[in-house]
Design a protein around this motif. Structure first.
Motif, short mmCIF file in Angstrom:
data_model
loop_
_atom_site.label_atom_id
_atom_site.label_comp_id
_atom_site.label_asym_id
_atom_site.label_seq_id
_atom_site.Cartn_x
_atom_site.Cartn_y
_atom_site.Cartn_z
N ARG A 76 74.45 26.45 47.10
CA ARG A 76 74.75 27.83 46.69
C ARG A 76 73.93 28.18 45.46
N SER A 77 73.65 29.41 45.31
CA SER A 77 72.92 29.93 44.13
C SER A 77 71.60 29.17 43.90
N GLY A 78 70.96 28.72 44.96
CA GLY A 78 69.70 27.97 44.82
C GLY A 78 69.90 26.61 44.20
N GLY A 79 71.12 26.12 44.22
CA GLY A 79 71.47 24.87 43.54
C GLY A 79 70.81 23.62 44.10
N ILE A 80 70.17 23.73 45.26
CA ILE A 80 69.57 22.54 45.86
C ILE A 80 68.47 21.95 44.97
N LYS A 81 67.78 22.81 44.21
CA LYS A 81 66.76 22.34 43.23
C LYS A 81 67.43 21.47 42.18
N LEU A 82 68.60 21.92 41.72
CA LEU A 82 69.32 21.17 40.69
C LEU A 82 69.87 19.86 41.24
N PHE A 83 70.18 19.85 42.56
CA PHE A 83 70.65 18.61 43.18
C PHE A 83 69.61 17.52 42.97
N GLU A 84 68.36 17.88 43.23
CA GLU A 84 67.28 16.90 43.08
C GLU A 84 67.12 16.48 41.62
N GLU A 85 67.31 17.43 40.71
CA GLU A 85 67.15 17.13 39.28
C GLU A 85 68.28 16.22 38.78
N TYR A 86 69.49 16.51 39.19
CA TYR A 86 70.64 15.79 38.63
C TYR A 86 71.13 14.62 39.49
N ILE A 87 71.04 14.76 40.81
CA ILE A 87 71.66 13.74 41.67
C ILE A 87 70.62 12.85 42.35
N GLY A 88 69.63 13.44 43.01
CA GLY A 88 68.63 12.60 43.68
C GLY A 88 68.01 13.33 44.86
N VAL A 101 70.82 2.84 55.86
CA VAL A 101 71.52 4.12 55.74
C VAL A 101 70.48 5.23 55.76
N ILE A 102 70.62 6.13 56.71
CA ILE A 102 69.71 7.27 56.80
C ILE A 102 70.52 8.50 56.42
N TYR A 103 70.06 9.23 55.42
CA TYR A 103 70.86 10.37 54.96
C TYR A 103 70.04 11.65 55.01
N VAL A 104 70.67 12.71 55.51
CA VAL A 104 69.96 13.98 55.65
C VAL A 104 70.80 15.13 55.10
N ASN A 105 70.08 16.05 54.49
CA ASN A 105 70.72 17.27 54.00
C ASN A 105 70.88 18.25 55.17
N SER A 106 72.10 18.70 55.40
CA SER A 106 72.34 19.65 56.50
C SER A 106 72.71 21.04 55.97
N ALA A 107 72.62 21.20 54.63
CA ALA A 107 73.05 22.48 54.05
C ALA A 107 71.97 23.55 54.19
N ILE A 108 72.42 24.79 54.30
CA ILE A 108 71.54 25.96 54.32
C ILE A 108 71.89 26.76 53.07
N GLY A 109 70.88 27.22 52.32
CA GLY A 109 71.16 27.96 51.09
C GLY A 109 72.12 29.11 51.31
#
Ligand SMILES: [Fe+2]
Ligand SMILES: [Fe+2]
Length: 498
Positions: A76-88, A101-109
């Motif tokens: 939300r609110s373009g937060g996916i950029k911050l996900f990379e900055e803060y989480i990975g 473990v194969i992990y994929v992002n399934s979220a849509i902004g």
């Protein structure tokens, strides 16, 4: 191997974040001897920087290797950029000893819906291929692939859930871990266990439930999956690893059913008369005990199409039962269906076999619903039925179908699927999405059929119907091409005892 799975912490939500519950869960992670923790998304509530800071602070307290993926709230609110900055990273592949473990992002902004786009889908496919020799294969994805019970209107699943389900089955994935619906749930589909952890620390639980997480213990023989609720209520289920699928002793054949859908009877070009006539020839040779039409009988619910349908169906001299699709009850179709075929919920019974219809379309709508009261009636009926072998047939699908966008799903698919699987129903037949598919959830074999004689279909094998042979010890499902009568297996399953 011991894995800790938690999800949907929603850090920073003023109203809904329960930090004390998350801290309790982190304590469990650090003191339970786990090899790995997997967090399946919704780290934040609105994708804001202060929320990410708090989420980071919390996740930093975890002392075991951790894999985190984003959820729809993190985008939300373009937060996916911050996900990379803060989480990975949003996607990736990690190997831990015997496990990948194969992990994929399934979220849509800015959307609650999910999707795994082509690049990520191919990355998943390649990773599963590259690591096919790994004894433990795990896929982590925020949005649930199978419908979850107690989730109200099941409207925002993954757009390409069917393709993912198909890929996961083909690649023999052991575990799929997800979140999103804040309700814990576990299914076994063939050899894969699908786990939903519920929410670790959001107050937005469902049906008055409490926060929850999941622990998974894997050894050579079993996957032991425990759903743990913060009120101390634990539920453990043991799933045999890689049970054999194919066996040889079928016993005698007791019943042959033919499942078909989307005949699209009409004088328009979307009805393929040649396909229908050729299929009739195959049907006469196959000599089934029963034909089950899973809806889409006529193109539209008009007298003209119904008259045409009756003429066509008169060519058939076999017992047949019907369940309607939305197009069958369009316009005046609601009355015409009654007049021509009888009641909405039809059934066929012998001493040993029950085939029970369940009407799902809604007048002038493409959305399918059973409804809570109707489900109750159905379950009572199934419980009281004396037959060994019980089948439920309906038009809308209750698991996602490959090669189709997830739109045919029933609004209450999550509840219906859970209830039918828990009741050990032998067979569920559906007829939507114009693509064949068959798999087993728990002990229940679920079979979807392609269109028989509609110009609209999605299978490279062409228009088809399904032949379902029920043996003393096995259920054998084949797809039969409408034009040429060629067969191919959709699956063979051991028959469960009631
Ligand atoms: Fe969530
Ligand atoms: Fe979510």
């Amino acid at each position: 191997m011991k894995i800790f799975h938690f999800s949907d912490i929603h850090a920073g939500s003023k109203k809904h974040f329960r930090q004390e519950n998350l801290l309790h869960i982190i304590d469990e992670i650090n003191n339970g001897g786990y090899d790995l923790a997997i967090f399946t998304g919704d780290a934040t509530n609105e994708g804001q920087r202060d929320e990410y800071e708090l989420a980071r602070e919390m996740l930093d307290k975890i002392e075991v290797p951790l894999i985190s993926i984003p959820g729809n709230h993190d985008a939300r609110s373009g937060g996916i950029k911050l996900f990379e900055e803060y989480i990975g990273p949003q996607n990736g592949v990690k190997v831990f000893g015997d496990a990948v473990v194969i992990y994929v992002n399934s979220a849509i902004g800015d959307s609650n819906d999910g999707r795994v786009g082509r690049v990520k889908f191919n990355m998943l496919k390649k990773a599963l291929n590259d690591h096919s020799d790994k004894p433990i294969k795990i896929v982590a994805i925020h949005h649930h692939i199978l419908p979850i019970p107690m989730s109200g209107r099941e409207r925002n699943v993954l757009a390409n859930a069917g393709d993912l389900l198909d890929l996961i089955q083909r690649a023999d994935v052991d575990l799929v871990v997800s979140g999103h619906r804040h309700y814990p749930n576990v299914y076994k589909v063939e050899n894969t266990v699908f786990i939903n952890a519920g929410t670790a620390s959001s107050a937005k639980t469902r049906y008055g439930d409490v926060n929850s997480y999941c622990t998974i213990e894997i050894d050579d023989k079993e996957n032991k999956v425990t759903t743990k609720r913060l009120n101390g209520q634990n539920t453990t289920r043991n799933f045999k690893r890689k049970s054999k699928r194919i066996f040889t002793e079928f016993g005698d054949r007791e019943f042959r059913a033919v499942q078909l859908s989307n005949t699209y009877f009409s004088e328009s070009s979307s009805f393929l008369s040649n396909h229908f006539d050729q299929a009739l020839k195959s049907l006469k040779t196959l000599d089934p005990d029963l034909l089950i039409h899973c809806g889409g009988i006529v193109k539209e619910g008009t007298p003209r199409d119904y008259d045409f349908a009756i003429k066509q169906l008169n060519k058939l001299d076999l017992p047949m039962i019907f369940t309607p699709a939305a197009r069958d009850i369009n316009y005046i179709g609601y009355h015409l269906f009654n007049q021509s075929f009888g009641e909405l919920d039809q059934s066929f019974k012998t001493d040993k076999f029950l085939f029970q219809g369940l009407s799902t379309p809604q007048y002038d709508s493409s959305i399918g619903v059973v409804g809570e009261s109707e489900r109750k009636v159905l379950l009572e009926l199934l419980k009281d039925s004396p037959q060994d072998f019980r089948t439920v047939f309906l038009h809308h699908n209750i698991i996602p179908i490959p090669h189709s966008r997830e739109k045919g799903l029933l609004e209450d698919a999550g509840d219906l699927l859970r209830e039918l699987v828990d009741a050990d129903i032998n067979l569920v037949l559906t007829g939507t999405s114009y693509h064949p598919y068959a798999t087993r959830v728990g002990e229940t074999v679920i079979v979807n059929v392609n269109s028989l004689s509609s110009a609209y279909q999605r299978s490279r094998f062409g228009n088809s119907f399904n032949m379902i042979d029920i043996y003393e010890k096995a259920i054998v499902v084949s797809e039969v091409n409408a034009l040429w009568g060629e067969h191919r297996f959709l699956g063979i399953w051991e028959r469960n005892e009631r």
